[in-house]
Motif scaffolding. Structure first.
Motif, PDB file in Angstrom:
ATOM      1  N   ILE A  29       0.834  -1.204   0.000  1.00 18.37           N
ATOM      2  CA  ILE A  29       0.000   0.000   0.000  1.00 18.37           C
ATOM      3  C   ILE A  29       0.871   1.257   0.000  1.00 18.37           C
ATOM      4  CG2 ILE A  29      -1.629   1.371   1.380  1.00 18.37           C
ATOM      5  CD1 ILE A  29      -2.695  -1.340   2.504  1.00 18.37           C
ATOM      6  N   GLU A  30       1.855   1.266   0.879  1.00 16.33           N
ATOM      7  CA  GLU A  30       2.636   2.497   1.100  1.00 16.33           C
ATOM      8  C   GLU A  30       3.850   2.644   0.188  1.00 16.33           C
ATOM      9  OE1 GLU A  30       2.166   5.136   2.902  1.00 16.33           O
ATOM     10  OE2 GLU A  30       0.269   4.420   3.725  1.00 16.33           O
ATOM     11  N   ASN A  31       4.422   1.523  -0.183  1.00 13.57           N
ATOM     12  CA  ASN A  31       5.670   1.598  -0.956  1.00 13.57           C
ATOM     13  C   ASN A  31       5.598   0.775  -2.236  1.00 13.57           C
ATOM     14  OD1 ASN A  31       7.186   3.074   1.125  1.00 13.57           O
ATOM     15  ND2 ASN A  31       6.928   1.175   2.282  1.00 13.57           N
ATOM     16  N   PRO A  32       4.622   1.060  -3.083  1.00  9.44           N
ATOM     17  CA  PRO A  32       4.549   0.268  -4.310  1.00  9.44           C
ATOM     18  C   PRO A  32       5.807   0.474  -5.152  1.00  9.44           C
ATOM     19  CG  PRO A  32       3.147   2.189  -4.479  1.00  9.44           C
ATOM     20  CD  PRO A  32       3.655   2.167  -3.065  1.00  9.44           C
ATOM     21  N   ARG A  33       6.239  -0.574  -5.812  1.00  6.94           N
ATOM     22  CA  ARG A  33       7.437  -0.443  -6.641  1.00  6.94           C
ATOM     23  C   ARG A  33       7.056   0.062  -8.028  1.00  6.94           C
ATOM     24  NH1 ARG A  33      11.069  -5.750  -5.308  1.00  6.94           N
ATOM     25  NH2 ARG A  33      10.473  -5.888  -3.142  1.00  6.94           N
ATOM     26  N   PRO A  34       7.945   0.777  -8.635  1.00  2.00           N
ATOM     27  CA  PRO A  34       7.700   1.097 -10.035  1.00  2.00           C
ATOM     28  C   PRO A  34       7.689  -0.189 -10.863  1.00  2.00           C
ATOM     29  CG  PRO A  34       9.860   1.875  -9.330  1.00  2.00           C
ATOM     30  CD  PRO A  34       9.200   1.285  -8.139  1.00  2.00           C
ATOM     31  N   PHE A  35       7.093  -0.104 -12.030  1.00  2.00           N
ATOM     32  CA  PHE A  35       7.079  -1.273 -12.909  1.00  2.00           C
ATOM     33  C   PHE A  35       8.130  -1.121 -14.001  1.00  2.00           C
ATOM     34  CE2 PHE A  35       3.651  -4.527 -12.578  1.00  2.00           C
ATOM     35  CZ  PHE A  35       3.313  -4.248 -11.270  1.00  2.00           C
ATOM     36  N   VAL A  36       8.588  -2.275 -14.447  1.00  3.02           N
ATOM     37  CA  VAL A  36       9.630  -2.308 -15.463  1.00  3.02           C
ATOM     38  C   VAL A  36       9.134  -3.136 -16.640  1.00  3.02           C
ATOM     39  CG1 VAL A  36      11.947  -3.153 -15.971  1.00  3.02           C
ATOM     40  CG2 VAL A  36      11.463  -2.180 -13.734  1.00  3.02           C
ATOM     41  N   ARG A  37       9.396  -2.622 -17.842  1.00  2.00           N
ATOM     42  CA  ARG A  37       9.104  -3.427 -19.028  1.00  2.00           C
ATOM     43  C   ARG A  37      10.380  -3.556 -19.848  1.00  2.00           C
ATOM     44  NH1 ARG A  37       4.141  -3.780 -21.271  1.00  2.00           N
ATOM     45  NH2 ARG A  37       3.525  -1.745 -20.440  1.00  2.00           N
ATOM     46  N   THR A  38      10.790  -4.786 -20.061  1.00  2.00           N
ATOM     47  CA  THR A  38      11.908  -5.039 -20.976  1.00  2.00           C
ATOM     48  C   THR A  38      11.426  -6.105 -21.960  1.00  2.00           C
ATOM     49  OG1 THR A  38      12.926  -6.920 -19.847  1.00  2.00           O
ATOM     50  CG2 THR A  38      13.507  -4.746 -19.028  1.00  2.00           C
ATOM     51  N   LYS A  39      12.311  -6.545 -22.833  1.00  4.52           N
ATOM     52  CA  LYS A  39      11.910  -7.600 -23.770  1.00  4.52           C
ATOM     53  C   LYS A  39      11.589  -8.885 -23.030  1.00  4.52           C
ATOM     54  CE  LYS A  39      14.219  -6.226 -27.995  1.00  4.52           C
ATOM     55  NZ  LYS A  39      15.409  -6.436 -28.830  1.00  4.52           N
ATOM     56  N   SER A  40      12.261  -9.099 -21.913  1.00  4.84           N
ATOM     57  CA  SER A  40      12.119 -10.391 -21.243  1.00  4.84           C
ATOM     58  C   SER A  40      11.399 -10.327 -19.905  1.00  4.84           C
ATOM     59  CB  SER A  40      13.500 -11.001 -21.029  1.00  4.84           C
ATOM     60  OG  SER A  40      14.297 -10.102 -20.288  1.00  4.84           O
ATOM     61  N   TYR A  41      11.012  -9.146 -19.471  1.00  6.18           N
ATOM     62  CA  TYR A  41      10.385  -9.050 -18.157  1.00  6.18           C
ATOM     63  C   TYR A  41       9.389  -7.922 -18.116  1.00  6.18           C
ATOM     64  CZ  TYR A  41       9.849  -8.127 -13.138  1.00  6.18           C
ATOM     65  OH  TYR A  41       9.321  -7.907 -11.889  1.00  6.18           O
ATOM     66  N   PHE A  42       8.258  -8.218 -17.446  1.00  8.68           N
ATOM     67  CA  PHE A  42       7.329  -7.151 -17.109  1.00  8.68           C
ATOM     68  C   PHE A  42       6.862  -7.397 -15.686  1.00  8.68           C
ATOM     69  CE2 PHE A  42       3.013  -5.482 -16.605  1.00  8.68           C
ATOM     70  CZ  PHE A  42       3.276  -4.140 -16.833  1.00  8.68           C
ATOM     71  N   GLY A  43       7.033  -6.421 -14.824  1.00  5.85           N
ATOM     72  CA  GLY A  43       6.604  -6.593 -13.438  1.00  5.85           C
ATOM     73  C   GLY A  43       7.225  -5.529 -12.560  1.00  5.85           C
ATOM     74  N   PRO A  44       7.052  -5.694 -11.238  1.00  6.19           N
ATOM     75  CA  PRO A  44       7.620  -4.707 -10.319  1.00  6.19           C
ATOM     76  C   PRO A  44       9.132  -4.636 -10.470  1.00  6.19           C
ATOM     77  CG  PRO A  44       6.215  -6.284  -9.147  1.00  6.19           C
ATOM     78  CD  PRO A  44       6.378  -6.800 -10.534  1.00  6.19           C
ATOM     79  N   CYS A  45       9.663  -3.441 -10.284  1.00  8.44           N
ATOM     80  CA  CYS A  45      11.108  -3.256 -10.354  1.00  8.44           C
ATOM     81  C   CYS A  45      11.782  -4.198  -9.364  1.00  8.44           C
ATOM     82  CB  CYS A  45      11.459  -1.810 -10.017  1.00  8.44           C
ATOM     83  SG  CYS A  45      13.212  -1.487 -10.116  1.00  8.44           S
ATOM     84  N   ARG A  46      12.764  -4.933  -9.861  1.00  8.61           N
ATOM     85  CA  ARG A  46      13.390  -5.943  -9.021  1.00  8.61           C
ATOM     86  C   ARG A  46      14.473  -5.370  -8.128  1.00  8.61           C
ATOM     87  NH1 ARG A  46      14.057  -9.975 -14.000  1.00  8.61           N
ATOM     88  NH2 ARG A  46      14.446  -7.948 -14.945  1.00  8.61           N
ATOM     89  N   ARG A  47      14.828  -4.148  -8.370  1.00 11.96           N
ATOM     90  CA  ARG A  47      15.777  -3.508  -7.453  1.00 11.96           C
ATOM     91  C   ARG A  47      14.975  -3.009  -6.274  1.00 11.96           C
ATOM     92  NH1 ARG A  47      19.238   1.188  -9.862  1.00 11.96           N
ATOM     93  NH2 ARG A  47      20.119  -0.558 -10.983  1.00 11.96           N
ATOM     94  N   ARG A  48      15.380  -3.403  -5.072  1.00  8.90           N
ATOM     95  CA  ARG A  48      14.599  -3.100  -3.882  1.00  8.90           C
ATOM     96  C   ARG A  48      14.314  -1.615  -3.762  1.00  8.90           C
ATOM     97  NH1 ARG A  48      11.179  -6.042  -1.021  1.00  8.90           N
ATOM     98  NH2 ARG A  48      10.688  -4.907   0.851  1.00  8.90           N
ATOM     99  N   ARG A  49      13.024  -1.287  -4.001  1.00  4.52           N
ATOM    100  CA  ARG A  49      12.536   0.085  -3.802  1.00  4.52           C
ATOM    101  C   ARG A  49      13.232   1.140  -4.649  1.00  4.52           C
ATOM    102  NH1 ARG A  49       8.824  -2.168  -2.105  1.00  4.52           N
ATOM    103  NH2 ARG A  49       8.644  -2.917   0.002  1.00  4.52           N
ATOM    104  N   GLY A  50      14.084   0.734  -5.603  1.00  2.00           N
ATOM    105  CA  GLY A  50      14.779   1.732  -6.402  1.00  2.00           C
ATOM    106  C   GLY A  50      15.516   2.701  -5.495  1.00  2.00           C
ATOM    107  N   SER A  51      16.136   2.136  -4.486  1.00  2.00           N
ATOM    108  CA  SER A  51      16.670   2.947  -3.392  1.00  2.00           C
ATOM    109  C   SER A  51      17.628   4.033  -3.873  1.00  2.00           C
ATOM    110  CB  SER A  51      17.409   2.017  -2.435  1.00  2.00           C
ATOM    111  OG  SER A  51      18.150   2.778  -1.527  1.00  2.00           O
TER     112      SER A  51
END
Lengths: 169, 160
Positions: free
Chosen positions: A129-151
Motif C-alpha cells: 500500500i505504502e511503498n509500491p514499486r515502479p514497474f519495469v518493461r523489458t523484452k524479457s520481463y514485465f513486473g515490479p522493479c526488481r531492485r529493492r525500492r529503487g533505493s
C-alpha cells in the motif's frame, strides 16, 4: 491520521492446502478485510481473478498444475489479465536465495516466508500500500522493479543503459 | 557492465492507497492484536490439521512406493514442502526440520537419480513419531539426534 479501511479491499488467497488458506483468511479477516476470495488451485485463481479483479493476491508457490510462479507470470503478461499491476504477495517455504530470485523474476511484489506470522503479513500488506514499486518493461520481463525500492542510496553498478520514467499518475 | 536491452520504468497509479485511504501511522497494533487472538483460537485446530498433513505425506509416500516416477515424486515433494512450511506454524518445529530435509533430498537430487525409498521412509517415519509423541519443542534429544542424522544422510547422498 486515520487507520486504513481494509474493509474496502478485495483479496484473493490462493493455496492448495485448505489449512493454510484458513490461516491466511483468518488473519486477513482480523485485519478487517471482508471481501476475501479463496482458490485451491492456480486454475481456479485465474478464473476468480478475471471475474472479481481483486486488489491484492496472496499466493502459495508450490501447487499442483498451475504453480504460483506460473500464475504470477499470467497476471503480469497474459492478454486476458484483468490487472497486470495487481500486488502479489507470495507465501513460500522456499527461502534459498536462488528461489527468492526466481520468484522476483516472475514478478511478485513481496514475500512471506513460512511459518506465517501476523506481523509479517501486516507488514507486507502495508508495504504494497505504502511503498509500491515502479514497474519495469523489458523484452524479457514485465513486473515490479526488481531492485529493492529503487533505493536512492543504491551504490552498486548502474546496469541499465536507457531509462525512461513515465509518470502514469 | 551495462545491460544491452532498453527498459521502460514507470509508476502505475497507487489505486490501493486510494482505496484504503488513511495514512501511514506505523503498524496497526489493534489489528495485529485481533489477528493474533484469532490465531490463538485456531491453535486448537492445529492438532487435527497436522494430522491431516501427516496423512497426506504418508499417502504421497505410498503413491511413490507403488509407482516411482516423476509425477509421484513431485507429489511427494509437494507434500513434504507443504509440511515444512506449515509444521512450524502449527507448533511442530522439528517436523518442519525433518520435512525440510526430505524436501531438500527430493528437490536437489537430479531427476535422473533414483530416490531412495529407504531414506524417504526414514524421514516419513521420523515425522510420524514426532507427531505421535507430540514433540513440540526443540529440546527433545532423541528427536534432535534423529533430525541431525537424517540431515547428515541427505547431505551425504547429495554430496554436499
Amino acid at each position: 491520521m486515520s487507520a486504513y479501511r481494509f474493509d474496502r479491499l478485495k483479496i484473493l488467497v490462493v493455496d492448495d492446502n485448505v489449512h493454510m488458506r484458513k490461516l491466511v483468511v483468518t488473519i486477513l479477516q482480523a485485519f478487517g478485510v471482508i471481501q476475501i476470495f479463496e482458490a485451491e488451485s492456480g486454475e481456479r485463481a485465474w478464473a476468480i481473478l478475471r471475474e472479481s479483479n481483486p486488489d491484492v493476491v496472496v499466493l502459495d508457490w508450490m501447487m499442483e498444475g498451475l504453480s504460483g510462479l506460473d500464475l504470477v507470470q499470467m497476471i503480469r503478461t497474459d492478454s486476458q489479465t484483468p490487472n497486470p499491476f495487481v500486488p502479489v504477495i507470495m507465501l513460500t517455504g522456499h527461502t534459498h536465495i536462488d528461489r527468492v530470485r526466481q520468484a522476483r523474476d516472475a514478478g511478485i511484489n513481496e514475500f512471506i516466508a513460512k511459518p506465517v506470522s501476523v506481523k509479517v503479513m501486516m507488514s507486507r500488506l502495508m508495504s504494497v500500500i505504502e511503498n509500491p514499486r515502479p514497474f519495469v518493461r523489458t523484452k524479457s520481463y514485465f513486473g515490479p522493479c526488481r531492485r529493492r525500492r529503487g533505493s536512492p542510496e543504491y551504490r552498486g553498478p548502474e546496469r541499465r543503459t536507457e531509462k525512461t520514467i513515465l509518470a502514469a499518475e | 557492465m551495462s545491460r544491452q536491452q532498453p527498459i521502460e520504468l514507470f509508476m502505475p497509479p497507487n489505486m490501493l492507497k486510494a482505496k484504503v485511504g488513511g495514512s501511514f501511522v506505523g503498524l496497526d497494533m489493534a489489528a495485529i492484536n485481533r489477528a493474533e487472538a484469532a490465531m490463538e483460537e485456531l491453535k486448537n485446530e492445529f492438532a487435527s490439521w497436522a494430522q491431516d498433513d501427516v496423512r497426506r505425506l504418508v499417502a504421497a509416500r505410498d503413491a511413490f512406493a507403488a509407482e516411482p516416477g516423476s509425477a509421484t515424486r513431485a507429489g511427494l515433494l509437494r507434500a513434504a514442502h507443504d509440511m515444512k512450511g506449515q509444521a512450524a506454524t502449527f507448533n511442530y518445529p522439528l517436523i518442519a526440520r525433518v520435512a525440510g530435509s526430505l524436501s531438500r533430498l527430493i528437490h536437489d537430487l537430479p531427476e535422473t537419480t533414483e530416490l531412495s525409498l529407504g531414506l524417504v521412509d526414514a524421514h516419513v517415519n521420523a515425522i510420524h513419531v514426532i507427531y505421535r509423541d507430540k514433540v513440540m519443542d526443540m529440546s527433545n534429544k532423541v528427536a534432535l539426534a534423529l533430525s541431525n542424522e537424517l540431515e547428515a544422510r541427505v547431505a551425504e547422498v547429495l554430496g554436499s
